[in-house]
Design a protein around this motif. Structure first.
Motif, PDB file in Angstrom:
ATOM      1  N   GLN A  87       0.838  -1.360   0.035  1.00 35.17           N
ATOM      2  CA  GLN A  87      -0.015  -0.013  -0.001  1.00 35.17           C
ATOM      3  C   GLN A  87       0.779   1.140   0.119  1.00 35.17           C
ATOM      4  O   GLN A  87       2.006   1.168   0.265  1.00 35.17           O
ATOM      5  CB  GLN A  87      -0.925   0.017   1.065  1.00 35.17           C
ATOM      6  N   THR A  88       0.169   2.456  -0.275  1.00 31.14           N
ATOM      7  CA  THR A  88       1.053   3.622  -0.326  1.00 31.14           C
ATOM      8  C   THR A  88       0.795   4.127   1.037  1.00 31.14           C
ATOM      9  O   THR A  88      -0.112   4.102   1.735  1.00 31.14           O
ATOM     10  CB  THR A  88       0.137   4.637  -1.332  1.00 31.14           C
ATOM     11  N   PRO A  89       2.093   4.595   1.404  1.00 31.95           N
ATOM     12  CA  PRO A  89       2.015   5.390   2.701  1.00 31.95           C
ATOM     13  C   PRO A  89       1.071   6.297   3.025  1.00 31.95           C
ATOM     14  O   PRO A  89       0.820   7.209   2.096  1.00 31.95           O
ATOM     15  CB  PRO A  89       3.647   5.771   3.025  1.00 31.95           C
ATOM     16  N   LYS A 136       8.787   4.192   2.177  1.00 35.27           N
ATOM     17  CA  LYS A 136       9.673   3.916   0.833  1.00 35.27           C
ATOM     18  C   LYS A 136      10.594   5.040   0.592  1.00 35.27           C
ATOM     19  O   LYS A 136      10.386   6.311   0.652  1.00 35.27           O
ATOM     20  CB  LYS A 136       8.538   3.927  -0.305  1.00 35.27           C
ATOM     21  N   ILE A 137      11.757   4.446   0.465  1.00 37.00           N
ATOM     22  CA  ILE A 137      13.101   5.259   0.214  1.00 37.00           C
ATOM     23  C   ILE A 137      13.610   5.205  -1.033  1.00 37.00           C
ATOM     24  O   ILE A 137      13.895   4.129  -1.315  1.00 37.00           O
ATOM     25  CB  ILE A 137      14.029   4.998   1.394  1.00 37.00           C
ATOM     26  N   ILE A 183      13.957   1.466  -1.753  1.00 36.41           N
ATOM     27  CA  ILE A 183      14.026   0.270  -0.673  1.00 36.41           C
ATOM     28  C   ILE A 183      12.600   0.669   0.089  1.00 36.41           C
ATOM     29  O   ILE A 183      12.278   1.673   1.008  1.00 36.41           O
ATOM     30  CB  ILE A 183      15.196   0.720   0.422  1.00 36.41           C
ATOM     31  N   VAL A 184      12.077  -0.697   0.627  1.00 38.96           N
ATOM     32  CA  VAL A 184      10.713  -0.492   1.194  1.00 38.96           C
ATOM     33  C   VAL A 184      10.852  -0.970   2.323  1.00 38.96           C
ATOM     34  O   VAL A 184      11.414  -2.382   2.424  1.00 38.96           O
ATOM     35  CB  VAL A 184       9.554  -1.299   0.259  1.00 38.96           C
ATOM     36  N   ASP A 242      21.768  10.889  -2.144  1.00 45.08           N
ATOM     37  CA  ASP A 242      20.452  11.559  -2.623  1.00 45.08           C
ATOM     38  C   ASP A 242      19.509  10.571  -2.304  1.00 45.08           C
ATOM     39  O   ASP A 242      19.166   9.422  -2.982  1.00 45.08           O
ATOM     40  CB  ASP A 242      20.685  11.984  -4.217  1.00 45.08           C
ATOM     41  N   TYR A 243      18.798  10.746  -1.061  1.00 44.74           N
ATOM     42  CA  TYR A 243      17.753   9.990  -0.628  1.00 44.74           C
ATOM     43  C   TYR A 243      16.489  10.754  -0.438  1.00 44.74           C
ATOM     44  O   TYR A 243      16.402  11.775  -0.171  1.00 44.74           O
ATOM     45  CB  TYR A 243      18.164   9.040   0.525  1.00 44.74           C
ATOM     46  N   GLN A 244      15.381  10.101  -0.831  1.00 45.88           N
ATOM     47  CA  GLN A 244      13.883  10.783  -0.560  1.00 45.88           C
ATOM     48  C   GLN A 244      12.927   9.793   0.017  1.00 45.88           C
ATOM     49  O   GLN A 244      12.823   8.875  -0.613  1.00 45.88           O
ATOM     50  CB  GLN A 244      13.793  11.552  -1.797  1.00 45.88           C
ATOM     51  N   CYS A 245      12.301  10.347   0.867  1.00 41.09           N
ATOM     52  CA  CYS A 245      10.874   9.568   1.180  1.00 41.09           C
ATOM     53  C   CYS A 245       9.706   9.720   0.102  1.00 41.09           C
ATOM     54  O   CYS A 245       9.660  10.906  -0.041  1.00 41.09           O
ATOM     55  CB  CYS A 245      10.234   9.977   2.615  1.00 41.09           C
ATOM     56  N   ILE A 246       9.333   8.693  -0.156  1.00 39.35           N
ATOM     57  CA  ILE A 246       8.328   8.678  -1.406  1.00 39.35           C
ATOM     58  C   ILE A 246       6.937   8.122  -1.017  1.00 39.35           C
ATOM     59  O   ILE A 246       6.995   7.098  -0.293  1.00 39.35           O
ATOM     60  CB  ILE A 246       8.914   8.583  -2.777  1.00 39.35           C
ATOM     61  N   GLN A 247       5.918   8.306  -1.899  1.00 43.29           N
ATOM     62  CA  GLN A 247       4.797   7.614  -1.695  1.00 43.29           C
ATOM     63  C   GLN A 247       4.732   6.606  -2.826  1.00 43.29           C
ATOM     64  O   GLN A 247       5.428   6.636  -3.933  1.00 43.29           O
ATOM     65  CB  GLN A 247       3.707   8.543  -1.762  1.00 43.29           C
TER      66      GLN A 247
END
Length: 229
Positions: free
Chosen positions: A2-4, A60-61, A178-179, A224-229
């Motif tokens: 599922q999406t956060p 999700k990163i 990465i989840v 370069d890392y980012q929290c995403i949906q």
């Protein structure tokens, strides 16, 4: 998966001034020119603002860029205030007692657990006892020289894996996602790379809040890392 429901922001940093933060502190990029220092001297630990001790939480990163020289780490720890300690600028998710407990995936594809209270680290992929079941694991641990300490660790973490349980090494690279699924109710953490299962860590201690953390390099074009949906 599922999406956060909501996206958390990074709020704790070993060295915030060596990072370029954007997207409401959900994206971290290295900003140190690093001309005179090796990557091992420019490590940074970035921790999300919110920790959890109940419920299920999906993260999700997106790895846009990872350091080619330093092993990056993504996982959970229990003490986000470790960055305020005297050795805060040299922290990572392994072999640093101030972080408390950690469960993390390294960019080499392996899953690890570190117990800062015991200063004890294990790699799930390398531990053959996991494939034998908990009874054989305890028996094997009793044969180690420091029997009392190893037995205590085994009891504390209650490693009750089935004979069929296994872990898969997946090295992540630039562009991968990465989840991580933190299931506090069932005391489990599940790791994926691009939605491919790496493994499930079971029976994590229930009396802690878990904070997602990224250990990376602060050098320009190395992080370069980012929290995403």
């Amino acid at each position: 998966l599922q999406t956060p429901a909501t996206l958390c922001s990074f709020a704790y940093f070993a060295n915030k001034y060596d990072l370029d933060l954007s997207d409401q502190n959900r994206r971290i990029r290295g900003s140190d020119d690093g001309t005179s220092l090796h990557c091992s001297r420019l490590g940074n630990l970035c921790i999300l603002r919110d920790g959890f001790d109940t419920g299920k939480h999906l993260f999700k990163i997106k790895c846009r860029v990872k350091c080619p020289n330093l092993s990056n780490q993504i996982g959970f720890l229990t003490n986000p205030k470790c960055v305020d300690m005297p050795n805060g600028k040299s922290l990572h998710l392994s072999q640093c007692p101030d972080i408390g407990l950690s469960y993390y995936l390294m960019s080499n594809g392996k899953l690890y657990h570190y117990n800062g209270f015991e200063n004890y680290r294990r790699c799930y992929m390398d531990d053959e006892c996991y494939e034998k079941g908990v009874d054989d694991y305890k028996e094997a641990q009793m044969q180690i020289t420091d029997m009392a300490k190893k037995k205590q660790v085994a009891i504390q973490h209650s490693h009750s894996h089935s004979h069929s349980h296994h872990f898969t090494e997946i090295k992540w690279k630039n562009g991968d996602i990465i989840v991580l699924l933190l299931d506090c109710d069932n005391k489990e953490i599940t790791f994926f790379v691009n939605h491919v299962l790496v493994g499930v860590i079971k029976n994590i201690p229930a009396n802690y809040s878990y904070f997602l953390a990224v250990c990376c390099c602060s050098k320009i074009s190395h992080c370069d890392y980012q929290c995403i949906q």
